[in-house]
Design a protein around this motif. Sequence first.
Motif, short mmCIF file in Angstrom:
data_model
loop_
_atom_site.label_atom_id
_atom_site.label_comp_id
_atom_site.label_asym_id
_atom_site.label_seq_id
_atom_site.Cartn_x
_atom_site.Cartn_y
_atom_site.Cartn_z
N HIS A 227 0.81 -1.21 0.00
CA HIS A 227 0.00 0.00 0.00
C HIS A 227 0.84 1.26 0.00
O HIS A 227 0.35 2.33 -0.28
N GLY A 231 0.80 3.83 -6.98
CA GLY A 231 0.19 3.14 -8.11
C GLY A 231 -0.44 4.15 -9.05
O GLY A 231 -0.53 5.33 -8.73
N CYS A 261 -13.16 -2.03 -5.49
CA CYS A 261 -11.97 -2.06 -6.33
C CYS A 261 -11.66 -0.68 -6.90
O CYS A 261 -10.50 -0.24 -6.91
N ASP A 264 -9.93 1.49 -4.45
CA ASP A 264 -8.50 1.15 -4.39
C ASP A 264 -7.75 1.80 -5.53
O ASP A 264 -6.67 2.37 -5.35
N MET A 265 -8.31 1.69 -6.71
CA MET A 265 -7.59 2.12 -7.90
C MET A 265 -7.50 3.63 -8.00
O MET A 265 -6.65 4.17 -8.70
N PRO A 270 -1.21 1.00 -5.24
CA PRO A 270 -1.61 -0.15 -6.05
C PRO A 270 -2.64 -1.02 -5.32
O PRO A 270 -2.45 -1.31 -4.14
N MET A 271 -3.70 -1.37 -6.03
CA MET A 271 -4.67 -2.30 -5.44
C MET A 271 -4.03 -3.67 -5.34
O MET A 271 -3.18 -4.04 -6.14
N SER A 272 -4.44 -4.40 -4.32
CA SER A 272 -3.94 -5.77 -4.18
C SER A 272 -5.07 -6.53 -3.50
O SER A 272 -5.17 -6.57 -2.29
N LEU A 374 -3.36 -2.53 -14.87
CA LEU A 374 -4.22 -3.46 -14.11
C LEU A 374 -3.97 -4.89 -14.57
O LEU A 374 -3.98 -5.17 -15.76
N HIS A 399 -2.21 -2.21 -10.63
CA HIS A 399 -3.20 -2.74 -9.70
C HIS A 399 -3.34 -4.21 -9.96
O HIS A 399 -3.30 -4.65 -11.11
#
Length: 671
Positions: A227, A231, A261, A264-265, A270-272, A374, A399
Amino acid sequence: MTANTDIQYLKGVGEKRAEILKSKGIDTVGALLRFYPRKYLDWTKTTTVMAAPYYENVCVKAKIVTPIETFETRNKVMIYKFIAEDESGKFYVSLFNQYFLANKLRCDREYLFYGKFDGSFVIKQMNSPLIQEVGYNLIEPIYPESRNMSSKAIQKLVKTALEKVEMPEVLPEEIRRKNGLCDIKYALWNIHFPKTKESFERAKRRLVFEELFCLQVALTVIKLKTHKQSGCVIEKDVLNEFLKYLPFEPTNAQKRVIQECLLDMRSGKPMSRLVQGDVGSGKTVVAAALCYSAAKNGYQSALMAPTEILAEQHFETFKNITANTNVRCGLLTGSMTKKQKSVVKEQLKNGEIDVVVGTHALIVNDVEFDNLGLVITDEQHRFGAAQRGKLENKGLNPHKLVMSATPIPQTLSYILFGDLDISVIDEYPKGRQKIDTYSVDSSYRTRIYNYIKKFLGEGRQGYIVCPLVSENEELDIKSAKEYYENLAKGEFSGYSLGLLHGKMSPKEKDAVMRKFANGEIQLLIATTVIEVGIDVPNAVIMVIENAERFGLSQLHQLRGRIGRGQYKSDCILISDSQSDDTKKRLEVIKTCADGFKIADYDLALRGPGDFLGNRQSGIPQMKIADLFADKQVLIDARTQAQKLLEQDPQLKAPENAGLRQEVIELYKKLK
Ligand code: ADP
Ligand code: MG
């Protein structure tokens, strides 16, 4: 001497023993103290001869009342035999070849006997009991033995280590206080040499908490680290626009997960994230929504599927949804010609494709992206972490989303995916067909075949699942091949049958699946290879042979292949097993349609092995915690781990020093 001292330097350990211990993973004195007993012999609780049950370990205090007689059998086994009694009754004792023990025993003296009573004689009998002097008041630890090192030997070394070494406290005092946990010294002494049952329980409770807590801290540290990177920002909100192109209204669960999601993006980190959703819950739409958003924000996306046919299906779905937009989709799979592939690769590199769907072909070295933002992997447990990593490395901190239809009990996902955020699609699209599940014995087989024929006659399709490819008479398992041939020549001659099994090449499998998907094959005879998310809405019946051989989750996954269209579907489980356990399990699958609940049953009945096998990563084996029984502890440990890291992300506070050390060690193993 400290916890980190090489085991070789512990008193009583020479070079040879050090080697044996190290082969068990015990490199240091500290590791020896973490080598917990497998079980205990409780010499502190005795029962009378009369009250003692048969065939269970018991401890009785009794006096030897006859001289010890010695026999030698023809095979040169020495048998020592005598009678012992307490005020309630008497019993025979036989010792085999235990000369030293027999020689020490005296008639007219009392001893403690630990063992099982055999009930096949008029007088009770105990063979090869353990014998101790009266006053031996111990709950004795039993360690996993090997030929060259006995439990007793390990016990002695552990005792020395406990006396010589001050183990560092890994749990901060505050955490201990809040949870009412004993300190490390008490815990280690009492897990190895419990004074009483209660002190053992206290020790165990603390060590279970510690194990789960440390793991949660380590996993959370990994998550926070991801985190912290920056990203790409998917800022422009195009969700409503996307929804216009969908042929149906998404479920609330789908909407919620998409929002999670997108948040996050948008965050700049970065999304994880892991999206879990039962088969048929509609994960593909979530993937499509995210790819669309990425594209509209100027980023490329890649979706990796485990099989060609699945990749093609996803590609078709994506193409249909984006048909009237300027989002450009591409497909990249291994079976495309070199020329076709190079065209797609060129377009990916130049940024002329926004969304690429593919198989392993995506992670080949010469696949380059212009601006990959992504990465999505479908049915991720089919991929090793390394393969996912390869795709992710083709972008700059893209992501990442993994989608899994393997319902994993929540507690286990905390362990398996503790480094990912988790979203769950817990709702099915409306109008989904109910699947009726029946379980019958094999005397119904002919009737079942006729039932299948009825559906095939109406233009529908079906599956028959058999467990293994090669004939194994002993286990009475139907070999898929033979089964197929028998049906093709017999019951189902005149119908179009297909065979699918695990020993076929991916290409062959794909060819068969393709024929099934476009209706050329009416009835597919298969091993479990059909498990992965193929969508053939026209398939309405599934018969599973030897159903007792499958895990519940696996049965549920298989069943998810039907009931995908407008037709009502039936799943028939065939099993001749009479065991109560099987009956109970099949009853669960008959009455329960919720993959997560089923997974929970599986965990309770079969242990975590089936799930842990799914992820090829270094999740450490639990030393003392039981992922089912200690569920609540795990949940508490997780919450507290997160809270602690919020207050002290680096674990820099002095009271967290011990924890920090432990987590660094764990972190090395997890990465
Ligand atoms: P899975 O989660 O198993 O990957 P899919 O994404 O393949 O599920 O979706 C299963 C089927 O349900 C597909 O045919 C899909 O088009 C359909 N579907 C998905 N979401 C909805 C919805 N909200 N309403 C109606 N049908 C849907
Ligand atoms: Mg799917």
